[in-house]
Design a protein around this motif. Structure first.
Motif, PDB file in Angstrom:
ATOM      1  N   THR A   1       0.835  -1.199   0.000  1.00  0.00           N
ATOM      2  CA  THR A   1       0.000   0.000   0.000  1.00  0.00           C
ATOM      3  C   THR A   1       0.871   1.250   0.000  1.00  0.00           C
ATOM      4  O   THR A   1       2.100   1.184   0.179  1.00  0.00           O
ATOM      5  CB  THR A   1      -0.909   0.048   1.242  1.00  0.00           C
ATOM      6  OG1 THR A   1      -0.122   0.395   2.397  1.00  0.00           O
ATOM      7  CG2 THR A   1      -1.597  -1.281   1.473  1.00  0.00           C
TER       8      THR A   1
ATOM      9  N   TRP B   1      -3.488   1.454  -3.075  1.00  0.00           N
ATOM     10  CA  TRP B   1      -2.630   0.353  -3.520  1.00  0.00           C
ATOM     11  C   TRP B   1      -1.373   0.894  -4.196  1.00  0.00           C
ATOM     12  O   TRP B   1      -1.444   1.697  -5.113  1.00  0.00           O
ATOM     13  CB  TRP B   1      -3.382  -0.573  -4.461  1.00  0.00           C
ATOM     14  CG  TRP B   1      -4.703  -1.029  -3.909  1.00  0.00           C
ATOM     15  CD1 TRP B   1      -5.928  -0.873  -4.472  1.00  0.00           C
ATOM     16  CD2 TRP B   1      -4.927  -1.703  -2.652  1.00  0.00           C
ATOM     17  NE1 TRP B   1      -6.899  -1.403  -3.673  1.00  0.00           N
ATOM     18  CE2 TRP B   1      -6.320  -1.931  -2.550  1.00  0.00           C
ATOM     19  CE3 TRP B   1      -4.093  -2.149  -1.631  1.00  0.00           C
ATOM     20  CZ2 TRP B   1      -6.894  -2.575  -1.450  1.00  0.00           C
ATOM     21  CZ3 TRP B   1      -4.672  -2.787  -0.529  1.00  0.00           C
ATOM     22  CH2 TRP B   1      -6.042  -2.989  -0.450  1.00  0.00           C
TER      23      TRP B   1
ATOM     24  N   ARG C   1      -7.898  -7.481  -1.885  1.00  0.00           N
ATOM     25  CA  ARG C   1      -8.006  -6.191  -2.581  1.00  0.00           C
ATOM     26  C   ARG C   1      -9.404  -6.008  -3.160  1.00  0.00           C
ATOM     27  O   ARG C   1      -9.995  -4.919  -3.059  1.00  0.00           O
ATOM     28  CB  ARG C   1      -6.951  -6.103  -3.682  1.00  0.00           C
ATOM     29  CG  ARG C   1      -7.081  -4.854  -4.558  1.00  0.00           C
ATOM     30  CD  ARG C   1      -5.972  -4.787  -5.598  1.00  0.00           C
ATOM     31  NE  ARG C   1      -5.897  -5.973  -6.427  1.00  0.00           N
ATOM     32  CZ  ARG C   1      -6.672  -6.185  -7.502  1.00  0.00           C
ATOM     33  NH1 ARG C   1      -7.600  -5.297  -7.855  1.00  0.00           N
ATOM     34  NH2 ARG C   1      -6.514  -7.303  -8.212  1.00  0.00           N
TER      35      ARG C   1
END
Length: 400
Positions: free
Chosen positions: A243, A342, A366
């Motif tokens: 991230t 992300w 995700r």
């Protein structure tokens, strides 16, 4: 308690099968004896063992490479005058030339109980290489410092990488010796191997719950695992590497914090609590501010929170760090749907795949975070199914 290395050193009967054979050692900086001697030095001092080579995994045999994807070279050990081969350099698997230097490989690696920790992958690779070249492997067992609990989605088929050697959950609950048993069984390896078990390991007892507090010093198995307390949140906080949020590299509490320059920690924590209060149990979460000296957001004040697992509020059976990070991501997405969460870069040499997917062993986490309609119950159902299946599958390999 006694570790595998200490039993080998203390008991000539254990090492008697090594007589007349060329022995190599796979180790790292945390490969130390009870007296904190490095295992390579301790083994080299034995008069009845012929040490002919050594191997280092990611971060090196003796030195610490600070970050991921920083490779180590081969070299000759200046004290023992044997070749030291890197398994995180030009190659990840031992070559035929490397294998020609020994008959038996002793594996003495301190793991942290988390699938993405690359020593697990290296263990698999050396077992496979030994099986194909007629070599033997002995695993000198060490504690899993986070004990027996299991958590997280299992790695999906086709998602294998150097941080994902097999369909394990993120937190697998096994020692390196037990993982060796599992690899040999599941991969059907025809290999001569031995696990030198520990004596007196009690993973369900506090205050260590996997680590023998008061009996053993902690030596960093990698540079950003500076204490036992770091290992506890690590199965969750390691996901932060995929991230844009800082995981605290460049601070004195790496992988115990989460933060970024544009976060509101109180709003984030409140939203996490409203979404899944049960996933915040077993620890204390404290809003905090920090400025990384290197890595993400270097030199910039970050706001976030620290995960505290070193006081009486810590509940070993209730603490679920993978779920904690999952709901942190979901809360941030809920508060700020367009947040660039992300991180886009090639992670662990896997081009064409999202870093978070490489870390988590597939895209399911995700996709759940990014789907506004996906609920906490949806993820819980997937995770529980994986955890239940793994608990059943690992039966028969547990030594302790």
């Amino acid at each position: 308690m006694k570790l595998g290395i200490d039993r080998v050193l203390e008991d000539p009967a254990i090492r008697r099968p090594l007589a007349g054979r060329r022995v190599a050692l796979l180790a790292h900086p945390a490969s130390v004896t009870r007296s904190l001697a490095h295992s390579l030095d301790a083994l080299a001092s034995l008069g009845d063992l012929r040490l002919t080579a050594a191997f280092g995994p990611q971060h090196g045999l003796r030195g610490d490479k600070q970050d991921n994807m920083i490779e180590s070279p081969d070299f000759e050990d200046p004290v023992h005058h044997i070749p030291v081969f890197s398994l995180y350099g030009d190659v990840r698997r031992p070559t035929a030339a490397m294998l020609d230097t020994f008959d038996v490989l002793l594996v003495d690696l301190q793991d942290v109980g988390t699938r993405i920790y690359t020593f697990i992958t290296t263990l698999r690779y050396v077992l496979e290489a030994a099986a194909s070249h007629g070599k033997a492997v002995w695993v000198l067992d060490r504690p899993n410092p986070i004990g027996r609990p299991v958590e997280g989605l299992r790695l999906r088929p086709g998602q294998e990488s150097f941080v994902g050697a097999a369909p394990l959950p993120m937190r697998h609950g096994l020692t390196m010796g037990e993982l060796a048993h599992w690899f040999v069984r599941e991969l059907r390896l025809d290999v001569e191997y031995e696990v030198v078990a520990m004596e007196g390991w009690r993973p369900s007892e506090g205050p260590g719950y996997g680590w023998p507090l008061g009996e053993r010093s902690w030596v960093n198995p990698s540079p950003n695992i500076p204490s036992l307390w770091t290992t506890r949140p690590y199965p969750g906080t390691v996901l932060l590497e995929g991230t844009t949020l800082s995981e605290g590299r460049g601070t004195t509490r790496p992988l115990e914090v989460l933060g970024a320059p544009d976060l509101d920690p109180r709003a984030l924590l409140a939203t996490m609590s409203s979404l899944a209060p049960q996933w915040l149990r077993g620890c204390r979460l404290r809003p905090c501010w920090f400025e990384p000296t290197f890595h993400k957001h270097v030199g910039t004040l970050c706001a976030g929170f620290q995960i505290h697992v070193d006081d009486p509020a810590y509940d070993h059976d209730a603490f679920r760090p993978w779920r904690l990070m999952a709901v942190a991501f979901k809360a941030l997405r809920t508060l700020r749907p367009d947040y660039p969460l992300w991180r886009e870069f090639v992670y662990e040499y896997e081009p064409g795949r999202m870093a978070i997917d490489v870390l988590n062993g597939g895209p399911l986490l995700r996709e759940w975070v990014d789907d506004p309609a996906a609920t906490v119950g949806d993820l819980e159902a997937m995770v529980v199914a994986d955890e239940t299946a793994w608990l059943a599958e690992r039966r028969g390999v547990e030594v302790y």
